[in-house]
Scaffold this active site. Structure first.
Site: not given
Ligand code: GLN
Length: 537
Positions: A381, A507, A509
């Site tokens: 992410c 994600h 994970e």
């Molecule tokens: N802050 C980033 C976004 O909003 C990444 C978000 C995250 O890593 N969950 O796109």
């Protein structure tokens, strides 16, 4: 339908969620269909907007619900697929009741905690029971007995259990039995008091799970049994784990907890076959290989902020018969002293998700170090966004490249706000959330790892790769090998000329399990193992 209610006493952080999840494992392995659910007494409507300092990781479900990290344990320890129904906070309960009141749904009656709030809670238990079609529903009540905001939940489950009858609903209380050094013994008084508190509310626990750091002697067990009014065999010892949380189901099985639960609930089942679980544990305790993985984050000092990431790394280790030593690295520290000392000698570097600009430059420096030193890298992410910025700045020569999350006036907004996010002002539940289809490119490393071309992965973000830069990146070897359904959003990237450099906007994970490591984590640890053994990929 059978119901097990799990409460906690004395202090928080006793691992109620883990105990509930481990019981779920045992019951599943006895052939039962299990479902789990968590009630959280705080007033936030969901944990999505809560600070990781206070609350640890926000765990995201397939349907996009932002939930408590205990639901992560539930999904990792069992085969349940949870939805928004499986996590209920007081905030949500009150919001539902108050909205109904505004619509005139109570026909002018006085709206009260009992019965209206408690009814709302019971409705949710019934709804989950119905939808899940499980044999057993395990409901964990967050917080500690005696908390003011927990009372409506306890009243609701008391009434509910009464209605079901003792062969269909039982109470399991997780409590602390501390060792007092000055006295040289384990003390049962806090447990007695917390059980007394429960009984005041009208709940008599059937099983006491005693969290302790050493074995409970026969005398201690007898004392607890006598003073807390539970049979001797219902005093269960749950010691601090030595190696891994995945020991807990086996520990509880040795204490015959699942047998007792089935007897109380009149469930005729064969004993749980836990041989595959024992195999997982063997690999965890005595692995053939070892790697050191650096996780570069912002909440690194916190045990729970990257819970699922740490677990998924461990799963990747199990799949590779490889012990994973996790080096938790503060991104700001890398900013202060440069990456060399902190990152040298690692088998792999992982940059997890995150929000806010603290430590951003340290994360970018870590990505650069991994790329230039050809160290296996996995970005999740925000980690993919950092990899994009790093490549833009240092390979493509896009000076000042950034994400508009951190620099609104950057000349090169290589990461920018998604169209659908513009104009949103509410914070809770408004990101791109939950499982979405990801299409993988034929011949890519990702497709090889997954063994598939279409996968579903969970998301939680507002910003995305800016497509205006797509061609320039790809031409330089920054390959876009995963995209959303229509090819619009960049979901996964890998570097052409690197042993293992993979980053994703989702994600992974959240979908890894001890006996089924997520493919990206499995591949990452395999690459790290090779790298660290000096053999190269
Ligand atoms: N802050 C980033 C976004 O909003 C990444 C978000 C995250 O890593 N969950 O796109």
């Amino acid at each position: 339908m059978k119901y097990i209610f799990v409460t906690g006493g004395v202090v928080s952080s006793l691992g109620k969620g883990l105990t509930a999840a481990a019981l779920g494992t045992l019951l599943e392995n006895r052939g039962l269909k299990v479902c789990l659910q968590k009630f959280d007494p705080y007033l936030n409507v969901d944990p999505g907007t809560m600070n990781p300092y206070q609350h640890g990781e926000v765990y995201v479900l397939d349907d996009g619900t932002e939930t408590d990290l205990d639901l992560g344990h539930y999904e990792r320890f069992t085969h349940v697929k949870l939805t928004r129904l499986n996590n209920l906070t007081s905030g949500r309960v009150y919001l539902n009741v108050l909205e109904r009141e505004r619509r005139g749904g109570y026909l002018g009656k006085t709206v009260q905690v009992i019965p209206h709030i408690t009814d709302e809670i019971q409705d949710r238990i019934r709804e989950v029971a119905e939808v899940s079609k499980a044999d057993v529903l395990i409901t964990e009540i967050g917080g500690t007995t005696g908390d003011i905001e927990g009372l409506p939940f306890l009243e609701a489950i008391r009434e509910f259990a009464l209605e079901q009858g003792p062969a269909n609903a039982i109470f399991l209380h997780v409590t602390l039995v501390p060792f007092i050094r000055a006295a040289g013994e384990l003390k049962t008084k806090p447990t007695q008091q917390s059980v007394a508190k429960l009984r005041e509310i009208g709940i008599t626990p059937h099983i006491l799970v005693c969290r302790c750091d050493r074995p409970l002697s026969k005398e201690v067990r007898q004392k607890i049994s006598l003073f807390c009014n539970v049979p001797y065999e219902a005093v269960i010892e749950e010691r601090d784990v030595e190696h891994s949380i995945y020991e807990v189901p086996l520990m509880l099985q040795r204490e015959r907890m699942d047998e007792l639960v089935c007897r109380l609930l009149q469930l005729a089942t064969p004993p749980a076959d836990m041989s595959h679980w024992q195999d997982i544990l063997r690999r965890l305790i005595a692995p053939q290989h070892r790697v050191r993985i650096g996780v570069v984050g912002k909440y690194i000092g916190l045990q729970d902020a990257y819970k699922s990431v740490y677990e998924a790394l461990t799963h990747g280790g199990v799949a590779n018969d490889c012990g994973v030593e996790i080096e938790r690295l503060e991104a700001e520290q890398i900013e202060k002293e440069g990456p060399d000392r902190l990152l040298k000698g690692l088998g792999g570097i992982l940059v997890p998700g995150g929000f806010g600009d603290r430590g951003i430059e340290g994360k970018i420096a870590a990505v650069r170090y991994a790329r230039e030193h050809r160290i296996p890298f996995l970005g999740l992410c925000l980690g993919m966004q950092m990899a994009t910025i790093e490549f833009g700045r240092h390979v493509l020569g896009l000076a000042g490249a950034h994400s508009t999350e951190f620099d609104k006036t950057t000349p090169h907004p290589v990461i920018a706000l998604m169209e659908e996010q513009k104009g949103l002002t509410e914070l809770g539940g408004t990101m791109r959330l939950g499982a979405q289809e990801v299409q993988l490119k034929v011949g890519s490393r990702a497709a090889r790892l997954y063994g598939a071309f279409v996968v579903h992965e969970r998301h939680r973000h507002r910003y995305e790769f800016n497509n205006a830069y797509r061609d320039r990146y790809e031409a330089a070897g920054f390959l876009i090998t995963g995209t959303s359904h229509h090819g619009e959003l960049v979901e996964l990237i890998e570097l052409a000329d690197h042993p293992f450099f993979v980053a994703c906007q989702f994600h992974p994970e959240f979908q890894s399990k001890p006996d089924a490591a997520h493919p990206l984590f499995r591949g990452f640890i395999a690459a790290a193992r090779q790298y660290q053994s000096g053999r190269g990929p």
